[in-house]
Design a protein around this motif. Structure first.
Motif, short mmCIF file in Angstrom:
data_model
loop_
_atom_site.label_atom_id
_atom_site.label_comp_id
_atom_site.label_asym_id
_atom_site.label_seq_id
_atom_site.Cartn_x
_atom_site.Cartn_y
_atom_site.Cartn_z
N PRO A 123 0.70 -1.55 -0.10
CA PRO A 123 -0.12 -0.25 0.10
C PRO A 123 0.64 1.34 0.24
O PRO A 123 0.09 2.60 -0.72
CB PRO A 123 -0.62 0.00 1.41
CG PRO A 123 0.45 -1.04 1.56
CD PRO A 123 0.45 -1.94 1.00
N THR A 124 1.81 1.12 0.51
CA THR A 124 2.56 2.64 0.83
C THR A 124 4.30 2.26 -0.71
O THR A 124 4.04 1.20 -1.27
CB THR A 124 3.33 2.79 2.42
OG1 THR A 124 4.20 1.38 2.15
CG2 THR A 124 2.65 2.87 3.18
N VAL B 270 -9.81 7.18 -5.69
CA VAL B 270 -10.48 8.05 -5.11
C VAL B 270 -9.32 8.25 -4.63
O VAL B 270 -8.35 7.79 -4.44
CB VAL B 270 -11.03 6.80 -4.63
CG1 VAL B 270 -12.10 7.80 -3.44
CG2 VAL B 270 -12.56 7.09 -5.04
N LEU B 271 -9.26 10.08 -3.47
CA LEU B 271 -8.21 10.55 -2.46
C LEU B 271 -9.14 10.49 -1.80
O LEU B 271 -9.88 11.48 -1.77
CB LEU B 271 -7.48 11.72 -3.32
CG LEU B 271 -7.02 12.28 -2.38
CD1 LEU B 271 -5.46 11.27 -2.26
CD2 LEU B 271 -6.24 13.45 -3.09
N THR B 272 -8.37 9.93 -0.22
CA THR B 272 -9.25 10.02 1.00
C THR B 272 -8.11 10.66 2.37
O THR B 272 -6.87 9.99 1.73
CB THR B 272 -10.33 8.51 1.06
OG1 THR B 272 -9.33 7.81 1.34
CG2 THR B 272 -11.33 8.07 0.48
N GLU B 273 -8.49 11.02 3.31
CA GLU B 273 -8.07 11.38 4.14
C GLU B 273 -8.04 10.96 4.72
O GLU B 273 -8.81 9.47 5.87
CB GLU B 273 -8.24 12.56 4.11
CG GLU B 273 -7.15 12.88 5.39
CD GLU B 273 -7.51 14.50 6.39
OE1 GLU B 273 -7.08 15.19 6.79
OE2 GLU B 273 -8.54 14.94 5.95
N ALA C 277 -4.62 8.70 1.27
CA ALA C 277 -4.32 7.43 0.30
C ALA C 277 -5.52 7.67 -1.36
O ALA C 277 -6.04 8.09 -1.05
CB ALA C 277 -4.91 6.60 1.00
N PHE C 278 -4.30 7.63 -1.87
CA PHE C 278 -5.00 7.09 -3.46
C PHE C 278 -5.33 6.37 -3.94
O PHE C 278 -4.69 5.00 -3.39
CB PHE C 278 -4.25 7.95 -3.98
CG PHE C 278 -4.46 7.88 -6.23
CD1 PHE C 278 -5.43 8.31 -5.88
CD2 PHE C 278 -3.94 6.85 -6.58
CE1 PHE C 278 -6.18 7.87 -8.33
CE2 PHE C 278 -4.51 6.88 -8.04
CZ PHE C 278 -5.07 7.53 -8.32
N SER C 279 -6.33 5.96 -4.19
CA SER C 279 -6.80 4.31 -4.65
C SER C 279 -7.69 4.33 -6.03
O SER C 279 -8.53 5.49 -6.15
CB SER C 279 -7.62 3.79 -3.24
OG SER C 279 -8.79 4.17 -3.05
N PHE D 272 -10.70 -6.92 -12.16
CA PHE D 272 -10.38 -5.67 -11.90
C PHE D 272 -9.01 -5.49 -10.01
O PHE D 272 -10.28 -6.32 -9.25
CB PHE D 272 -11.45 -4.36 -10.91
CG PHE D 272 -11.27 -3.60 -12.70
CD1 PHE D 272 -10.55 -2.44 -13.33
CD2 PHE D 272 -12.13 -3.90 -13.45
CE1 PHE D 272 -10.69 -2.29 -14.56
CE2 PHE D 272 -12.95 -3.39 -14.66
CZ PHE D 272 -11.93 -1.90 -14.75
N LYS D 273 -8.16 -5.19 -10.14
CA LYS D 273 -7.81 -4.89 -8.44
C LYS D 273 -7.39 -3.93 -8.68
O LYS D 273 -7.12 -2.76 -8.47
CB LYS D 273 -6.73 -5.88 -9.35
CG LYS D 273 -6.20 -7.05 -9.31
CD LYS D 273 -7.60 -8.56 -8.66
CE LYS D 273 -7.84 -9.45 -9.29
NZ LYS D 273 -8.92 -10.48 -8.30
N PRO D 274 -7.20 -4.11 -6.78
CA PRO D 274 -6.99 -2.26 -6.25
C PRO D 274 -5.63 -2.01 -6.02
O PRO D 274 -4.30 -3.05 -6.18
CB PRO D 274 -7.28 -2.34 -4.65
CG PRO D 274 -7.28 -4.22 -4.41
CD PRO D 274 -7.49 -4.89 -5.55
N TYR D 275 -5.43 -0.65 -6.67
CA TYR D 275 -3.77 0.15 -6.16
C TYR D 275 -4.73 1.09 -5.28
O TYR D 275 -4.66 1.46 -5.60
CB TYR D 275 -3.95 0.71 -7.76
CG TYR D 275 -2.37 1.27 -7.59
CD1 TYR D 275 -0.86 0.61 -8.12
CD2 TYR D 275 -2.50 2.89 -7.79
CE1 TYR D 275 0.07 1.08 -7.42
CE2 TYR D 275 -1.46 3.17 -8.00
CZ TYR D 275 -0.04 2.10 -7.22
OH TYR D 275 1.29 3.06 -7.14
N ARG D 276 -3.11 0.96 -4.22
CA ARG D 276 -3.03 1.76 -3.02
C ARG D 276 -1.87 2.82 -3.75
O ARG D 276 -0.67 2.43 -3.39
CB ARG D 276 -3.41 0.96 -2.02
CG ARG D 276 -3.47 2.69 -0.73
CD ARG D 276 -3.74 1.17 0.34
NE ARG D 276 -4.45 3.06 1.45
CZ ARG D 276 -5.65 2.72 1.75
NH1 ARG D 276 -6.50 2.83 1.12
NH2 ARG D 276 -5.68 3.53 2.71
N TYR D 277 -2.20 4.08 -2.93
CA TYR D 277 -0.73 4.75 -2.76
C TYR D 277 -1.07 5.59 -1.92
O TYR D 277 -1.81 6.99 -1.63
CB TYR D 277 -0.68 5.47 -4.48
CG TYR D 277 0.86 6.29 -4.14
CD1 TYR D 277 1.48 6.38 -4.55
CD2 TYR D 277 -0.03 8.36 -4.25
CE1 TYR D 277 2.88 7.53 -3.30
CE2 TYR D 277 1.11 8.95 -3.96
CZ TYR D 277 2.28 8.75 -3.81
OH TYR D 277 3.85 9.27 -3.97
#
Length: 1255
Positions: A878-879, A968-971, A1016-1018, A1033-1038
């Protein structure tokens, strides 16, 4: 006067004989002392000769008659001698005598004469009434020498030793030599013309060669008298050539009548006679026309021999003698002359020895030994003729000569005649040797062996070994006739060696037949069988003889003992083919060898067993595994083929019938490889010769004891029955090509090399000791191996990827229930795919638990391959992932292979290690798979006025195209009062390879901007090629964290362009720059600015600069300056200048750079920003070029003025003067309103070419 050898040309003397007698001695001695130059006709070169003469008394009967031009008795000069000094005596007697003398000379046509008047002082004193001296001489000249005054010579006191007498003698001798040479030249030329005329009449009837022979020989005698031996030899050579041509024409059917006298039967064969200068007996026979061919040739050669010895060319005599003897034999056959059998052999034998004795008489022993190459031919010819006489007279037969042989011997000796007087006292004369040799068997053997060994030694001395062995072979035939095969064997063996080495096939065949006869008499069974085998396979022999020798072998094969013979005489190995072609099999596998053999025997042969011995070695095969053994091992030599076929060269000892066996053994080359014990990788390779002991051994010139036919075939070695072998039983080999199939043993791992080949025919074994090229095959024992490899070039993290499992069972047999145990990890689960998990006809069972994934294997025999596919999934961290640097135990950084390095495309790799437990090993196998993250993300904070935005850039760094949905960008801290408003219009986008997607969110806050923002960008992604998009579809998280600073824009910049109508190219336009302070600085910000207060108004100084990096504008006038801005909100300052557009079209506005203008004592307020995240705005794009000196350079090139803060400032600082300095604003403090604006520029109206700049 009869001519004899060494006599001189006659010179007749008339007049006072007592006077001439008193002067004869002095005259004969002094005449030849001085040489004279002899010039001849027809362009022949002049020569210096010494004239001599034979002084004889004048007689009329000795003068030549009409038509007689014989040079031998022709008086070349006539001399009249007188010492008369009284006139009365002259008139009374001397004059009349002279008249009679001259009348006689004119009558016989002699015109060469000389009158010599001898004066003496003593005689003058006795005569008181004599006239003066000149009166007698003048009277003689007037009476006889009116036109030839030089024909009368005065000789004064010749017997005194006074100077006058010497001068008189010298003058007289010169005159005498001159007249004698002139007469000789004239008469010789006339004689040569007459001789040519006679020779040109040779085609007329009645022309006789013997008559012409006597004429030209007379010319040769004259040259010999003058000691011109070369010219004399030319005359005899011409006679020799003329006679030879007539004989050749007779053989061609064009015979002359006079040759009939030479076709008479030969009655005498006494040989050449070279001990006399002239054989008068034979010369008389030639003159009478009664000479035989041998008489003419003998006389002609004797004269040539005499002249050659005078010329000191004795070795040419031997050469001519050998040619003469051979030519005489052929000429007798052409003329069909009847010769008693053996007579010609006697004549040749005697002639050879006569020439040799003549040469020995004129040369010493050292010269003879140094020039034995010239005489050895005569020794050999004499040996051959003596051998022929021995066979003819029965002296070689085992029982001795018969009565018929004795009668023939008596007839031959009778034809020799009586021994010549010159050799009666010689004990070693040719006549005595021939009589003694034909008298008894012992004497013949003595003389024959003596001559043979002498000739052999001479040939060895001059290095002609082939000729020496040829005489040795003749000796072997002699010994075989005598019934002594033991002494014949050595000579036959030497000859066979020579013929085999030089490739004389017919001579080899003939000598082997003689050798077989010799070996049979000596009861050398093994050697006889070997020779018989060679002869049975020899194509030069008739079929009947070949079958005879083959039957000899088959007859002996049924009798003990066992005999080993060479295979080369029995069969030729043509080729060998492996099945399978690679000649590399595992333990227990089937391997067949098909051998193609050409049988050399003339009949079908039943072979009880054909076996090949194998040499086993662990060097090449063994347990190193299939991967190291795949290289083909057959045919290490140059004849190896790529389809498993080994060709055997025909020139090798095996393929040829002994023709090349005298050559050194062929190289047996093997490949040598050095491999790593860990992974079987090749470290080095080389070539080694395994029969070096055979190549480097000393070769003895003598025959080998165990190979009597050394040089013909290698020795046969018995086969070791205890070794591993290839066997084929009860084979019938037909003449020609045959095919034999062997089954190779593959029970033990290693390398098997064929060393020997043996064919058993009863008690006879045909053995080939060495096989070349090297024939080798390998049997390997392979350990089970498991490999996992991706099906694509790169394994991508985040999506399922297929990997291929390959199991090489090796020697292990996979049983029912065997399974692979794979350890599971949270970051990479094993996925089960029904479409890929099958092994042949068996379905693959995959069972997964929390820790282990079990894959059951179907039963599989050894040395087979199992292949199946599974899907694996590596989760993306994730990071932002930073791989750890792997270090070895010694602290060095471990570098990955180039094939796994992807630094060029920027992909981040993730190594996943899988531990696998295999049923064939107690140890776990650790396998590493490398996955690559397909995306690379980064973020940035943008500012526009008081607004702030978050931009996320997602870059596809892989080679695959993806669908991207739901960004999606979340805090991550919900307590933070920040609202993120999405400005993205699309919910699904396609990200192509090496392309980027930008997503933007606006930040809104209520009171204050938080100091730290954690977001966090996903998004979800899937390959474009995926069949089921929903499940794929698979998730990607930044995730990222950013420290915020609440900074506002201090200054706003704007640019306004104005003109009367429209901006045109090349026309000036007005440019107004507006600088507005947005707000008052805070306390901390105010401290950063340097301000001054004038009349209660606090201001700060700014420096501006108008630049144009794209070279679209030219700034006219002042392009930079320093302004004072009040420290108050909405404070505005305007600057106006002129610019000129350089191109037509929509041009962007010029750029503006702005700096803080600080005095020299001010401290820099801006410190380096160490934050890893970037805060930027639209002005930051302009701020990037603040330190670029190239921007102002483009302006200066157009004539603009660069104010304070550029090069002048730097030069002043270099001088050490306190100067103000420039400091850029921090990001976000300056906003440029006119960024991105464009203005329309029209072209000049009178231009025909329009330039449009589109940006």
């Amino acid at each position: 006067v009869s001519w004899r050898a060494g006599s001189l040309p006659p010179l007749m003397c008339a007049g006072d004989q007592s006077l001439f007698t008193s002067l004869y001695t002095s005259l004969a001695q002094q005449l030849p002392r001085e040489p004279m130059e002899w010039r001849r006709s027809y362009g022949r070169p002049p020569k210096m000769i010494h004239l001599e003469a034979n002084f004889v008394q004048f007689k009329e009967e000795l003068l030549p008659k009409d038509g007689n031009r014989a040079l031998l008795t022709f008086p070349f000069l006539h001399i009249y001698w007188t010492d008369c000094c009284d006139t009365e005596m002259y008139k009374a007697s001397v004059k009349d005598d002279m008249l009679r003398w001259q009348s006689t000379l004119r009558l016989h046509g002699s015109v060469d004469w000389l009158i010599v008047v001898v004066e003496s002082e003593a005689k003058k004193k006795n005569k008181t009434n004599i006239l003066p001296r000149t009166s007698i001489v003048d009277k003689i000249r007037n009476d006889f020498c009116n036109k030839q005054s030089d024909r009368c010579v005065v000789l004064s006191d010749p017997l005194k030793e006074s100077s006058r007498s010497q001068d008189s003698w010298s003058s007289f001798l010169t005159k005498l030599r001159t007249l004698l040479l002139m007469s000789f030249t004239k008469n010789l030329g006339r004689f040569e013309d007459d001789m040519r005329t006679l020779r040109e009449k040779r085609t007329e009837p009645g022309w006789s060669f013997c008559d012409y022979f006597m004429v030209q020989e007379e010319l040769a005698f004259v040259f010999e008298m003058l000691q011109q031996f070369e010219d004399a030899l030319v005359q005899y050579d011409e006679l020799d050539a003329l006679f030879t041509q007539y004989v050749l024409n007779f053989g061609a059917g064009d015979g002359a009548n006079w040759l009939g006298s030479f076709c008479a039967p030969v009655k005498r064969w006494s040989g050449l006679l070279l001990r006399r200068p002239i054989d008068m007996e034979k010369r008389e026979l030639i003159q009478l026309g009664e000479a035989s061919l041998l008489d003419l040739r003998s006389y002609l050669f004797s004269r040539q021999c005499t002249l050659l010895i005078f010329l000191q060319r004795p070795w040419e005599v031997t050469q001519r003698a050998l040619e003469l003897l051979h030519n005489c034999v052929q000429e007798l056959r052409l003329l069909e002359v009847s010769v008693v059998q053996g007579a010609l052999d006697c004549w040749v034998f005697l002639s050879c020895l006569e020439v040799l004795h003549r040469i020995e008489g004129c040369c010493d022993r050292a010269q003879l030994e140094a020039n034995c190459s010239h005489t050895v031919g005569l020794w050999t010819y004499a040996t051959e003729k003596l051998k022929s006489l021995g066979y003819l007279c029965g002296l070689v037969a085992e029982k001795g000569p018969t009565s018929e042989d004795l009668n023939r011997t008596v007839d031959l000796l009778a034809g020799l005649g009586e021994e010549r007087p010159e050799t009666v006292n010689s004990l070693q004369s040719p006549y005595k040797k021939l009589n003694e040799a034909l008298s008894s068997v012992e004497a013949f053997e003595k003389h024959y062996l003596e001559l043979s060994h002498a000739a052999m030694e001479m040939y060895r001395a001059i290095g002609r070994m082939r000729s020496s062995r040829l005489i040795g072979k003749s000796l072997a035939e002699f010994y075989m006739k005598k019934g002594d095969p033991e002494r014949a064997e050595g000579f036959l063996d030497d000859s066979l060696r020579s013929y085999v080495a030089e490739g004389w096939s017919l001579q080899v065949t003939h000598t082997r037949k003689q050798m077989a006869e010799c070996q049979k008499l000596l009861q050398q069974t093994e050697d006889y069988l070997q020779t018989s085998a060679l002869l049975a396979g020899d194509a030069n022999l008739p079929e009947l003889e070949r079958k005879h020798f083959c039957q000899e072998i088959l007859t002996f094969a049924s009798q003990p003992p066992t005999v080993a013979l060479s295979m080369a005489a029995f069969a030729q190995l043509r080729q060998m083919q492996f099945s399978p072609p690679g000649a590399v099999v595992h333990v227990g596998a089937a391997l067949q060898l098909e051998l193609h053999v050409r049988c050399l025997m003339p009949v079908a042969v039943q072979v009880e067993q054909l076996a090949a011995t194998l040499h086993f070695s662990l060097e090449q095969g063994g347990a190193r595994g299939r991967a190291g053994s795949t290289q083909r091992r057959t045919g290490q030599g140059p004849q190896g083929q790529g389809d498993g076929v080994v060709l055997f060269p025909q020139g090798s000892p095996l393929a040829g019938a002994g023709m090349g066996a005298s050559l050194p053994p062929a190289l047996e080359l093997y490949e040598m490889q050095d491999r790593s014990p860990s992974d079987s990788s090749l470290n080095s390779t080389g070539v080694v010769c395994k029969n070096m002991h055979l190549l480097l051994r000393r070769h003895d010139s003598s025959a080998s004891l165990d190979t009597p036919t050394a040089g013909a075939l290698p020795a046969a070695v018995a086969v070791d029955d205890g070794a591993q072998m290839l066997r084929a039983r009860n084979i019938t080999l037909q003449p020609g090509d045959n095919s034999i199939l062997f089954t190779a043993p593959t029970g033990e791992p290693g390398s098997y090399t064929l060393r020997q080949l043996c064919g058993s025919v009863g008690r006879v074994q045909f053995v080939q000791s060495h096989i070349y090229p090297v024939v080798q095959y390998e049997v390997y024992s392979q350990e089970p191996q498991l490999t996992i490899e991706p099906l694509s070039d790169n394994l991508l993290a985040g999506i399922p990827q297929k990997v291929k499992f390959t199991i090489a069972t090796g020697h292990y047999s996979v049983k029912k229930g065997d399974a692979l145990q794979l350890s599971n990890t949270d970051s990479m689960p094993i996925l089960h795919s029904s479409c890929c998990s099958r092994v042949g006809e068996h379905a693959l069972s995959v069972q997964s638990s929390e820790k282990v994934t079990s894959i059951s294997l179907p039963p599989t025999p050894p040395y087979h391959t199992l292949e199946f596919q599974l899907e694996v999934l590596c989760h993306i961290p994730p990071t932002p992932f930073k791989p750890d640097i792997e270090r070895l135990t010694n602290g060095e950084v471990r570098h990955r292979p180039k094939s796994h390095s992807h630094a060029d495309n920027g992909m981040i790799n993730i190594d996943q290690k899988v531990s696998i437990d295999c049923p064939w090993s107690i140890y776990s196998t650790l396998i590493s798979l490398t996955f690559y993250v397909p995306f690379k993300a980064k973020h940035s904070i943008l500012s526009a006025g008081k607004r702030k935005y978050i931009q996320v850039c997602l870059q596809n760094v892989s080679d695959t195209n993806f669908h991207l949905v739901d960004p999606v960008l979340t805090e991550r801290q919900p307590t933070t009062p920040v609202e993120l408003l999405s400005l993205n219009a699309k919910t699904q986008q396609t990200v192509c390879s090496q392309q980027s997607v930008f997503c933007l969110w606006e930040m809104r806050w209520v009171k204050h901007l938080p100091l730290c923002l954690q977001c966090a960008f996903s998004a979800s992604f899937a390959p474009v090629s995926a069949s089921d998009a929903r499940t794929a579809f698979k998730p990607y998280r930044y995730e990222f964290q950013h420290h915020m600073e609440e900074k506002h824009h201090f200054f706003l910049f704007s640019i306004t362009l104005y003109s009367l109508k429209h901006c045109r190219t090349g026309a000036l336009c007005g440019l107004e720059v507006s600088i507005t302070r947005q707000a008052e600085p805070s306390e901390t910000e105010g401290e950063e600015e340097e301000s001054t207060e004038i009349e209660g108004l606090r201001t700060t100084k700014l420096m501006y600069e108008v630049v144009d990096n794209s070279s679209n504008w030219a700034v006219c006038g002042k392009s930079s300056g320093v302004v004072s801005m009040p420290v108050a909100a909405s404070a505005t300052h305007r600057v106006q200048m002129e610019v000129m557009p350089l191109f037509a079209g929509y041009l962007p506005f010029p750029n503006i750079k702005v700096f803080k203008y600080l005095p020299h004592s001010a401290v820099p307020a801006i410190q380096p920003d160490t934050d890893s995240c970037l805060e930027n705005d639209t002005m930051s794009l302009l701020d990037k070029g603040l330190d670029d000196q190239g921007d102002t350079a483009s302006i200066r090139s157009r004539g603009s003025v660069h104010s304070v803060g550029s090069g002048e400032q730097q030069r002043e600082q270099q001088r050490g003067l306190p100067m103000p300095r420039l400091e850029p604003f921090s990001p976000g403090q300056v906003f440029y309103w006119s960024q991105g604006r464009q203005v329309l520029v029209l072209p000049v109206t009178d231009e025909h070419v329009m330039e449009v700049n589109v940006t």
